[in-house]
Motif scaffolding. Structure first.
Motif, PDB file in Angstrom:
ATOM      1  N   LEU A 175       0.840  -1.206   0.000  1.00  0.00           N
ATOM      2  CA  LEU A 175       0.000   0.000   0.000  1.00  0.00           C
ATOM      3  C   LEU A 175       0.875   1.257   0.000  1.00  0.00           C
ATOM      4  CD1 LEU A 175      -2.782   1.398   0.253  1.00  0.00           C
ATOM      5  CD2 LEU A 175      -2.494   1.277   2.741  1.00  0.00           C
ATOM      6  N   ILE A 176       1.890   1.250   0.821  1.00  0.00           N
ATOM      7  CA  ILE A 176       2.763   2.415   0.901  1.00  0.00           C
ATOM      8  C   ILE A 176       3.519   2.600  -0.418  1.00  0.00           C
ATOM      9  CG2 ILE A 176       4.810   3.330   2.066  1.00  0.00           C
ATOM     10  CD1 ILE A 176       3.719   2.008   4.632  1.00  0.00           C
ATOM     11  N   GLY A 177       3.770   1.495  -1.126  1.00  0.00           N
ATOM     12  CA  GLY A 177       4.386   1.592  -2.442  1.00  0.00           C
ATOM     13  C   GLY A 177       3.557   2.433  -3.396  1.00  0.00           C
ATOM     14  N   GLY A 181      16.740   8.810  11.427  1.00  0.00           N
ATOM     15  CA  GLY A 181      17.142   8.276  10.131  1.00  0.00           C
ATOM     16  C   GLY A 181      16.422   8.964   8.990  1.00  0.00           C
ATOM     17  N   THR A 182      15.105   9.174   9.153  1.00  0.00           N
ATOM     18  CA  THR A 182      14.319   9.857   8.131  1.00  0.00           C
ATOM     19  C   THR A 182      14.758  11.303   7.993  1.00  0.00           C
ATOM     20  OG1 THR A 182      12.425   8.442   8.655  1.00  0.00           O
ATOM     21  CG2 THR A 182      11.975  10.425   7.391  1.00  0.00           C
ATOM     22  N   LEU A 183      14.998  11.963   9.123  1.00  0.00           N
ATOM     23  CA  LEU A 183      15.424  13.358   9.094  1.00  0.00           C
ATOM     24  C   LEU A 183      16.751  13.503   8.361  1.00  0.00           C
ATOM     25  CD1 LEU A 183      14.854  16.266  10.004  1.00  0.00           C
ATOM     26  CD2 LEU A 183      16.100  15.747  12.121  1.00  0.00           C
ATOM     27  N   MET A 184      17.706  12.645   8.695  1.00  0.00           N
ATOM     28  CA  MET A 184      19.022  12.714   8.054  1.00  0.00           C
ATOM     29  C   MET A 184      18.902  12.463   6.562  1.00  0.00           C
ATOM     30  SD  MET A 184      22.284  13.138   8.773  1.00  0.00           S
ATOM     31  CE  MET A 184      23.917  12.861   8.080  1.00  0.00           C
ATOM     32  N   PHE A 185      18.151  11.441   6.186  1.00  0.00           N
ATOM     33  CA  PHE A 185      17.985  11.110   4.771  1.00  0.00           C
ATOM     34  C   PHE A 185      17.353  12.263   3.997  1.00  0.00           C
ATOM     35  CE2 PHE A 185      15.142   9.666   1.397  1.00  0.00           C
ATOM     36  CZ  PHE A 185      16.025   8.994   0.565  1.00  0.00           C
ATOM     37  N   LEU A 208      20.642  -0.326   2.950  1.00  0.00           N
ATOM     38  CA  LEU A 208      21.292  -0.607   1.678  1.00  0.00           C
ATOM     39  C   LEU A 208      20.730   0.276   0.563  1.00  0.00           C
ATOM     40  CD1 LEU A 208      21.504  -4.519   1.802  1.00  0.00           C
ATOM     41  CD2 LEU A 208      23.389  -2.890   2.046  1.00  0.00           C
ATOM     42  N   CYS A 209      19.420   0.487   0.589  1.00  0.00           N
ATOM     43  CA  CYS A 209      18.788   1.330  -0.432  1.00  0.00           C
ATOM     44  C   CYS A 209      19.317   2.759  -0.366  1.00  0.00           C
ATOM     45  CB  CYS A 209      17.273   1.325  -0.259  1.00  0.00           C
ATOM     46  SG  CYS A 209      16.473  -0.200  -0.795  1.00  0.00           S
ATOM     47  N   SER A 210      19.464   3.290   0.836  1.00  0.00           N
ATOM     48  CA  SER A 210      19.962   4.655   0.996  1.00  0.00           C
ATOM     49  C   SER A 210      21.381   4.787   0.458  1.00  0.00           C
ATOM     50  CB  SER A 210      19.925   5.050   2.479  1.00  0.00           C
ATOM     51  OG  SER A 210      20.560   6.284   2.689  1.00  0.00           O
ATOM     52  N   LEU A 211      22.246   3.849   0.815  1.00  0.00           N
ATOM     53  CA  LEU A 211      23.644   3.932   0.398  1.00  0.00           C
ATOM     54  C   LEU A 211      23.807   3.721  -1.102  1.00  0.00           C
ATOM     55  CD1 LEU A 211      26.507   4.343   1.391  1.00  0.00           C
ATOM     56  CD2 LEU A 211      26.678   1.883   1.790  1.00  0.00           C
ATOM     57  N   ALA A 235      19.362   5.561  -9.242  1.00  0.00           N
ATOM     58  CA  ALA A 235      19.475   6.071  -7.871  1.00  0.00           C
ATOM     59  C   ALA A 235      18.100   6.329  -7.278  1.00  0.00           C
ATOM     60  CB  ALA A 235      20.306   7.352  -7.854  1.00  0.00           C
ATOM     61  N   GLN A 236      17.206   6.914  -8.075  1.00  0.00           N
ATOM     62  CA  GLN A 236      15.860   7.192  -7.578  1.00  0.00           C
ATOM     63  C   GLN A 236      15.123   5.909  -7.221  1.00  0.00           C
ATOM     64  OE1 GLN A 236      14.551  10.157  -6.799  1.00  0.00           O
ATOM     65  NE2 GLN A 236      16.570  10.972  -7.317  1.00  0.00           N
ATOM     66  N   GLY A 237      15.393   4.824  -7.955  1.00  0.00           N
ATOM     67  CA  GLY A 237      14.765   3.548  -7.609  1.00  0.00           C
ATOM     68  C   GLY A 237      15.089   3.124  -6.188  1.00  0.00           C
ATOM     69  N   PHE A 238      16.358   3.258  -5.796  1.00  0.00           N
ATOM     70  CA  PHE A 238      16.773   2.877  -4.441  1.00  0.00           C
ATOM     71  C   PHE A 238      16.292   3.897  -3.407  1.00  0.00           C
ATOM     72  CE2 PHE A 238      19.671   0.216  -6.874  1.00  0.00           C
ATOM     73  CZ  PHE A 238      19.648  -0.961  -6.144  1.00  0.00           C
ATOM     74  N   PHE A 239      16.318   5.187  -3.763  1.00  0.00           N
ATOM     75  CA  PHE A 239      15.828   6.207  -2.831  1.00  0.00           C
ATOM     76  C   PHE A 239      14.327   6.033  -2.556  1.00  0.00           C
ATOM     77  CE2 PHE A 239      19.379   9.374  -4.019  1.00  0.00           C
ATOM     78  CZ  PHE A 239      20.133   8.977  -2.916  1.00  0.00           C
ATOM     79  N   ILE A 240      13.554   5.784  -3.603  1.00  0.00           N
ATOM     80  CA  ILE A 240      12.109   5.596  -3.427  1.00  0.00           C
ATOM     81  C   ILE A 240      11.835   4.330  -2.623  1.00  0.00           C
ATOM     82  CG2 ILE A 240       9.909   5.259  -4.625  1.00  0.00           C
ATOM     83  CD1 ILE A 240      11.128   6.826  -6.991  1.00  0.00           C
ATOM     84  N   ALA A 241      12.597   3.276  -2.888  1.00  0.00           N
ATOM     85  CA  ALA A 241      12.451   2.042  -2.109  1.00  0.00           C
ATOM     86  C   ALA A 241      12.747   2.297  -0.634  1.00  0.00           C
ATOM     87  CB  ALA A 241      13.388   0.966  -2.663  1.00  0.00           C
ATOM     88  N   PHE A 242      13.741   3.133  -0.357  1.00  0.00           N
ATOM     89  CA  PHE A 242      14.063   3.498   1.024  1.00  0.00           C
ATOM     90  C   PHE A 242      12.870   4.157   1.705  1.00  0.00           C
ATOM     91  CE2 PHE A 242      15.466   6.762   4.032  1.00  0.00           C
ATOM     92  CZ  PHE A 242      16.259   6.022   4.905  1.00  0.00           C
ATOM     93  N   VAL A 243      12.201   5.098   1.006  1.00  0.00           N
ATOM     94  CA  VAL A 243      11.051   5.784   1.579  1.00  0.00           C
ATOM     95  C   VAL A 243       9.903   4.808   1.830  1.00  0.00           C
ATOM     96  CG1 VAL A 243       9.316   7.574   1.163  1.00  0.00           C
ATOM     97  CG2 VAL A 243      11.696   7.980   0.521  1.00  0.00           C
TER      98      VAL A 243
END
Length: 477
Positions: free
Chosen positions: A143-145, A246-250, A309-312, A349-357
């Motif tokens: 759902l969050i996806g 973690g969310t704030l830093m990201f 891992l997604c963030s990095l 990069a956006q694929g991994f960033f969005i997955a992180f969120v």
């Protein structure tokens, strides 16, 4: 839950994406490069608006947690923020003529606060609503996806339409973004798109109101003015504390990166407005991959390690073109070839960033469930208010630090790309590339301390089911 229901809920997040795209890509550039407001003042206005968000977000979250009406806890606030959002955005992109540095600063500050407040009324209850609609550990991630998909889609639409329709190159402005005449129409487009998405979501989710859990009876309900204190009190819970920081830093680092992206694309890689419009579609690659990345990695490594891992990975991929530029590997490459190289790396990069969120929001919903087990209170609004604040920090603190960085490296304002000194461009590439990548490592370090996994969540779910059964039995007696 059916896909149509998930789409109806998720489309509401388009409004946040629309605002993020307009603010991060265009608003800072407009006030800084077009209107001439200094980077430090533009960043300070963003920071002050964020500080007001730090108060209003938890207030709206706590009020909606305890609200009782025939429209449920969340929908009254979602309705209240929808139409005024459009009005606030239009005014923000239409400052009066003749304002000096001080006048521009106050107009930017007042407009940003108004837009943020209207979005808060919708955004915080909307985030909380998703946690209430789905309780399954993995279906919640699905759902969050949808929600995150529409958030990035909104940012994508605003960027593509902005570059291609509102800011194309002309004889007078080779860089269309320097043309001040089209920002008013752009603001109207952004406002209408965001409000339309809010209203669509409200109508689509109205039918779920009767099935949602009502607020728990509380004898001593704190005044909403103390909601900020409640957020910091909740930081005593380790899971919430790890996710918040973690969310704030990201988001702060992502905000710096996104604010500088249009500068990097224009001055480092030499892209014009048409090429920027094409580059703006690169998140499509990430949008298509993100949900699969999030669900695959979370099932293989669990959400905690998968999110880190997604963030990095996202940081490494996004900075690679800047590293190649600094190494001189792009010197003999045609502009069109550079465009496709940046396009592919940014999209991945956006694929991994969005997955992180996606993973972070799923983890936050799990944390809200643990909080209910520990306290007996269902307070998604309070938790997601903190998440909303951290997300908005991507523009507030991100733009603040980006503005300071631009002033520190003495990056010129209102200058054509061909006239910017090589040293200034090199310093910009260093800040937006290797420096930001190193800072993203801290996100992985923070998230590694998150204590919940699939096994622990099963224990939480069993405890919640027992509590529901006991309360139902008591009510029937």
């Amino acid at each position: 839950m059916k896909a149509t229901a998930k789409i109806g809920y998720g489309v509401g997040q388009l409004a946040d994406g629309v605002k993020q795209g307009a603010f991060v890509t265009f608003l800072f550039f407009y006030y800084n490069q077009v209107l001439g407001l200094s980077g430090s003042l533009a960043g300070t206005a963003s920071l002050l608006a964020l500080m007001i968000d730090a108060i209003t977000d938890p207030m709206v979250g706590q009020i909606s947690d305890n609200w009782r009406s025939r429209w449920g806890r969340r929908h009254p606030f979602m309705v209240a923020g929808s139409v005024p959002f459009c009005i606030a955005v239009v005014m923000l992109f239409n400052p009066p003529d003749g304002l000096g540095q001080t006048g521009l600063f106050w107009w930017l500050l007042g407009g940003a606060v108004s837009v943020r407040l209207m979005l808060t009324l919708f955004f915080v209850p909307h985030l909380s609503l998703g946690s209430e609609m789905v309780r399954d550990y993995h279906d919640r991630t699905s759902l969050i996806g949808y929600r995150v998909f529409f958030s990035y889609l909104g940012s994508l639409v605003v960027s593509v339409v902005g570059f291609a329709v509102f800011f194309p190159p002309t004889e007078s402005f080779s860089n269309g973004m320097l043309n001040p005449a089209n920002y008013g129409g752009f603001g109207l487009f952004v406002g209408l798109l965001g409000t339309g998405a809010m209203l669509w979501c409200i109508v689509s989710t109205f039918h779920v109101i009767p099935s949602l859990k009502p607020p728990a009876e509380q004898r001593n309900t704190r005044n909403p003015l103390f909601a900020v204190v409640d957020v910091f009190t909740s930081l005593r819970e380790k899971a919430f504390r790890v996710l918040f920081f973690g969310t704030l830093m990201f988001n702060v680092l992502a905000g710096v990166s996104l604010t500088l992206l249009v500068y990097v694309a224009t001055y480092v890689f030499g892209f014009d407005s048409k090429q920027l419009a094409l580059l703006a579609t690169s998140p499509l690659v990430g949008i298509m991959l993100a949900s699969t990345i999030a669900q695959t990695l979370s099932r293989k490594f669990d959400k905690r390690l998968a999110s880190g891992l997604c963030s990095l990975m996202g940081a490494i991929l996004s900075s690679t073109p800047m590293l190649l530029f600094l190494a001189g590997s792009l010197d003999n490459m045609e502009v069109q070839d550079r465009l496709w190289l940046v396009y592919l790396f940014n999209g991945a990069a956006q694929g991994f960033f969005i997955a992180f969120v996606i993973l972070l929001d799923s983890m936050l919903s799990d944390t809200a469930d643990e909080h209910e087990v520990n306290t007996g209170r269902r307070e998604e609004g309070l938790f997601f208010a903190a998440r909303s604040f951290a997300t908005k920090a991507s523009y507030g603190l991100g733009s603040f630090f980006a503005g300071i960085a631009l002033d520190i490296i003495a990056f010129p304002r209102g200058v054509a790309p061909a006239d910017v000194a090589t040293d200034s461009i090199t310093r910009l590439a260093i800040v937006a590339g290797p420096l930001l990548t190193l800072l993203f490592v801290f996100v992985l370090v923070i998230i590694r301390r998150y204590p919940l996994d699939a096994a622990r969540y099963q224990e939480i779910e069993i405890a919640l089911q027992r509590s529901t059964a006991v309360n139902g039995s008591t009510a029937s007696d």
